[in-house]
Write a protein that holds these residues in place. Structure first.
Motif, PDB file in Angstrom:
ATOM      1  N   UNK A   1       0.835  -1.207   0.000  1.00  0.00           N
ATOM      2  CA  UNK A   1       0.000   0.000   0.000  1.00  0.00           C
ATOM      3  C   UNK A   1       0.868   1.255   0.000  1.00  0.00           C
ATOM      4  N   UNK A   2       1.958   1.197   0.773  1.00  0.00           N
ATOM      5  CA  UNK A   2       2.882   2.337   0.843  1.00  0.00           C
ATOM      6  C   UNK A   2       3.423   2.685  -0.540  1.00  0.00           C
ATOM      7  N   UNK A   3       3.833   1.667  -1.288  1.00  0.00           N
ATOM      8  CA  UNK A   3       4.378   1.906  -2.638  1.00  0.00           C
ATOM      9  C   UNK A   3       3.281   2.450  -3.561  1.00  0.00           C
ATOM     10  N   UNK A   4       2.068   1.893  -3.448  1.00  0.00           N
ATOM     11  CA  UNK A   4       0.941   2.434  -4.221  1.00  0.00           C
ATOM     12  C   UNK A   4       0.694   3.906  -3.889  1.00  0.00           C
ATOM     13  N   UNK A   5       0.699   4.220  -2.599  1.00  0.00           N
ATOM     14  CA  UNK A   5       0.465   5.606  -2.172  1.00  0.00           C
ATOM     15  C   UNK A   5       1.573   6.524  -2.673  1.00  0.00           C
ATOM     16  N   UNK A   6       2.788   6.034  -2.652  1.00  0.00           N
ATOM     17  CA  UNK A   6       3.943   6.810  -3.152  1.00  0.00           C
ATOM     18  C   UNK A   6       3.730   7.151  -4.628  1.00  0.00           C
ATOM     19  N   UNK A   7       3.355   6.162  -5.412  1.00  0.00           N
ATOM     20  CA  UNK A   7       3.070   6.406  -6.834  1.00  0.00           C
ATOM     21  C   UNK A   7       1.952   7.436  -6.986  1.00  0.00           C
ATOM     22  N   UNK A   8       0.817   7.172  -6.330  1.00  0.00           N
ATOM     23  CA  UNK A   8      -0.381   7.996  -6.520  1.00  0.00           C
ATOM     24  C   UNK A   8      -0.231   9.401  -5.954  1.00  0.00           C
ATOM     25  N   UNK A   9       0.332   9.482  -4.750  1.00  0.00           N
ATOM     26  CA  UNK A   9       0.303  10.760  -4.025  1.00  0.00           C
ATOM     27  C   UNK A   9       1.566  11.589  -4.219  1.00  0.00           C
ATOM     28  N   UNK A  10       2.703  10.917  -4.414  1.00  0.00           N
ATOM     29  CA  UNK A  10       3.963  11.660  -4.437  1.00  0.00           C
ATOM     30  C   UNK A  10       4.560  11.742  -5.843  1.00  0.00           C
ATOM     31  N   UNK A  11       4.544  10.646  -6.565  1.00  0.00           N
ATOM     32  CA  UNK A  11       5.202  10.637  -7.878  1.00  0.00           C
ATOM     33  C   UNK A  11       4.289  11.143  -8.991  1.00  0.00           C
ATOM     34  N   UNK A  12       2.984  11.233  -8.697  1.00  0.00           N
ATOM     35  CA  UNK A  12       2.056  11.657  -9.749  1.00  0.00           C
ATOM     36  C   UNK A  12       1.874  10.601 -10.830  1.00  0.00           C
ATOM     37  N   UNK A  13       2.037   9.333 -10.447  1.00  0.00           N
ATOM     38  CA  UNK A  13       1.794   8.219 -11.378  1.00  0.00           C
ATOM     39  C   UNK A  13       0.587   7.443 -10.857  1.00  0.00           C
ATOM     40  N   UNK A  14      -0.441   7.353 -11.655  1.00  0.00           N
ATOM     41  CA  UNK A  14      -1.617   6.586 -11.247  1.00  0.00           C
ATOM     42  C   UNK A  14      -1.245   5.100 -11.277  1.00  0.00           C
ATOM     43  N   UNK A  15      -1.207   4.487 -10.075  1.00  0.00           N
ATOM     44  CA  UNK A  15      -0.706   3.117  -9.970  1.00  0.00           C
ATOM     45  C   UNK A  15      -1.594   2.138 -10.743  1.00  0.00           C
ATOM     46  N   UNK A  16      -2.894   2.396 -10.766  1.00  0.00           N
ATOM     47  CA  UNK A  16      -3.813   1.513 -11.486  1.00  0.00           C
ATOM     48  C   UNK A  16      -3.559   1.592 -12.998  1.00  0.00           C
ATOM     49  N   UNK A  17      -3.394   2.807 -13.519  1.00  0.00           N
ATOM     50  CA  UNK A  17      -3.083   2.971 -14.948  1.00  0.00           C
ATOM     51  C   UNK A  17      -1.750   2.311 -15.294  1.00  0.00           C
ATOM     52  N   UNK A  18      -0.800   2.513 -14.404  1.00  0.00           N
ATOM     53  CA  UNK A  18       0.540   1.928 -14.568  1.00  0.00           C
ATOM     54  C   UNK A  18       0.408   0.421 -14.827  1.00  0.00           C
ATOM     55  N   UNK A  19      -0.489  -0.223 -14.072  1.00  0.00           N
ATOM     56  CA  UNK A  19      -0.709  -1.662 -14.228  1.00  0.00           C
ATOM     57  C   UNK A  19      -1.589  -1.981 -15.423  1.00  0.00           C
ATOM     58  N   UNK A  20      -2.758  -1.368 -15.421  1.00  0.00           N
ATOM     59  CA  UNK A  20      -3.808  -1.803 -16.342  1.00  0.00           C
ATOM     60  C   UNK A  20      -3.523  -1.302 -17.755  1.00  0.00           C
ATOM     61  N   UNK A  21      -3.059  -0.054 -17.869  1.00  0.00           N
ATOM     62  CA  UNK A  21      -2.854   0.515 -19.205  1.00  0.00           C
ATOM     63  C   UNK A  21      -1.441   0.290 -19.714  1.00  0.00           C
ATOM     64  N   UNK A  22      -0.430   0.432 -18.820  1.00  0.00           N
ATOM     65  CA  UNK A  22       0.951   0.303 -19.272  1.00  0.00           C
ATOM     66  C   UNK A  22       1.498  -1.115 -19.051  1.00  0.00           C
ATOM     67  N   UNK A  23       0.738  -1.933 -18.376  1.00  0.00           N
ATOM     68  CA  UNK A  23       1.146  -3.316 -18.081  1.00  0.00           C
ATOM     69  C   UNK A  23       2.487  -3.380 -17.362  1.00  0.00           C
ATOM     70  N   UNK A  24       2.737  -2.362 -16.534  1.00  0.00           N
ATOM     71  CA  UNK A  24       3.974  -2.352 -15.758  1.00  0.00           C
ATOM     72  C   UNK A  24       3.670  -2.657 -14.301  1.00  0.00           C
ATOM     73  N   UNK A  25       4.657  -3.189 -13.626  1.00  0.00           N
ATOM     74  CA  UNK A  25       4.525  -3.461 -12.208  1.00  0.00           C
ATOM     75  C   UNK A  25       5.889  -3.401 -11.555  1.00  0.00           C
ATOM     76  N   UNK A  26       5.882  -3.472 -10.226  1.00  0.00           N
ATOM     77  CA  UNK A  26       7.144  -3.494  -9.481  1.00  0.00           C
ATOM     78  C   UNK A  26       7.156  -4.710  -8.552  1.00  0.00           C
TER      79      UNK A  26
END
Lengths: 147, 147, 147, 147
Positions: C37-62
């Motif tokens: 959750x922390x990494x998701x929040x970091x993406x969404x709240x701090x990096x300005x990367x929508x974590x869901x889009x990152x997965x669903x649209x870009x097919x990327x993950x960590x």
């Protein structure tokens, strides 16, 4: 004299990666985990009852007695679920909640959850009385006429 | 001519430490995780359908449509739950399961689970036909008269 | 010329009833769910990367490559955990996070998490380049000298 | 005189639908849940210690002290994981396990898990003595020379 409607408790829950299954949608038991969070939030934020103290110090809990639940439409990672809770009925030692989860203008899940006030040491039901009953009653959907 | 009763699928599940909550009893959403295992085991062990292939190769799944569940009595770590599954009804693209969990001669949980046969790519319902319907029907509680 | 320290991302997580085991403390795999959750929040709240889009649209993950974790002191239901995340190292396609969970003035858990940037379709590593590298680098603990 | 190798405890775990994430692979915290099952199985099946009694009657547990874990290769739904456990070291009140998960001839995960024998009422470490130490020692990788 119109019947007074009770309060509704609402909170938002982000659908996390860890809530979802290989089909990319919420794995349905996770909705029940979220409903558990909803009840915790209701205690902490709305009723003014510290849920942890309720458990650890008073040895009380609200274990699930029965569930009726319809999964209307799937939810996906990244969606914000609006959860709401109302109380349909307060019995001697049980309560029936009406819970709904919505997102994107759609109902996703609707449930009736019957919880039992219980002593977590003995796993026995405990009557809902006094201040607890008053607090729960504020969320009762159609409280009895006062006159 | 007597109505023929369908088969019952049974399997045993050990209650693990990780199923239990601070009250020392199964956290109720974990029963639904166990019911999910029960359905997987039914596919793999009884129906002769590899559940993983069903998902990964055929893109089919049986997401939950609705649940009615009574938590009759709590279960504790170390208990062996006997789960059983029967099919109450097979519709066009849905099935209703009757599921029961027992231990120590007591019913612990009883549930009616309505699942939908669905394509996991489109999240749309798919008709239950042919060999699948035949396999599921063997577990139907009161199959229709044959004459 | 002093080495410039990178940013730290922080967020608070309430310890829920469902995180805890029969001993009344957080079941340790749940800390990893919270780190997720922390990494998701970091993406969404701090990096300005929508974590869901990152997965669903870009097919990327960590996905996690490796973990070193010390559970220093137990956490209980109702406690508010302060989680923080810094980046110790950014490699070609992996990153090492330093993560800490604190409550009541005590360190509860400290971890080094090495994640891999990967395509979730092929499960292959993908180089960290361009804007992504820039965003991650802002949280790098001791960025290399600029001259 | 050759150093005698200790025993290895092995068990198989089916990768379930509920272990997997939207990428279709095991969500890594679930490996730790499976390692927890492995330790339970080791107690119940190999050491002759009823894990539930150990907790409920003796108030003992083996909470995690630290973890070092490498996720070498992903695992998918339907795969059968072979887990094995050996003991690398037995200290005064802690033990270090070497755990490996394999499938399809590949190592999927390898971990060093340091658990602490603790009283679950006080959350304090307890010395490993007598029969417990004897039982654990049979799984010690390189027991000290006997002469």
């Amino acid at each position: 004299m119109p019947t007074q409607e009770g309060l509704t408790f609402e909170c938002d829950k982000l659908i996390r990666f860890h809530h979802c299954d290989p089909a990319g949608i919420v794995f349905y038991p996770q909705y029940f985990v979220l409903f558990n969070e909803l009840v915790e939030d209701w205690f902490n934020q709305a009723l003014g009852i510290d849920f942890a103290d309720f458990h650890v110090k008073q040895h009380l809990g609200v274990p699930m007695g029965s569930v009726e639940c319809r999964f209307v439409s799937p939810s996906k990672v990244g969606e914000m679920l609006r959860l709401n809770l109302r109380v349909e009925r307060i019995g001697t030692s049980s309560m029936k909640f009406i819970v709904q989860a919505q997102a994107g203008g759609q109902v996703r899940v609707e449930a009736k959850l019957t919880v039992v006030l219980a002593c977590m040491k003995t796993h026995r039901a405990v009557p809902i009385t006094g201040e607890l009953r008053d607090k729960f009653s504020a969320y009762l959907m159609s409280p009895p006429c006062q006159h």
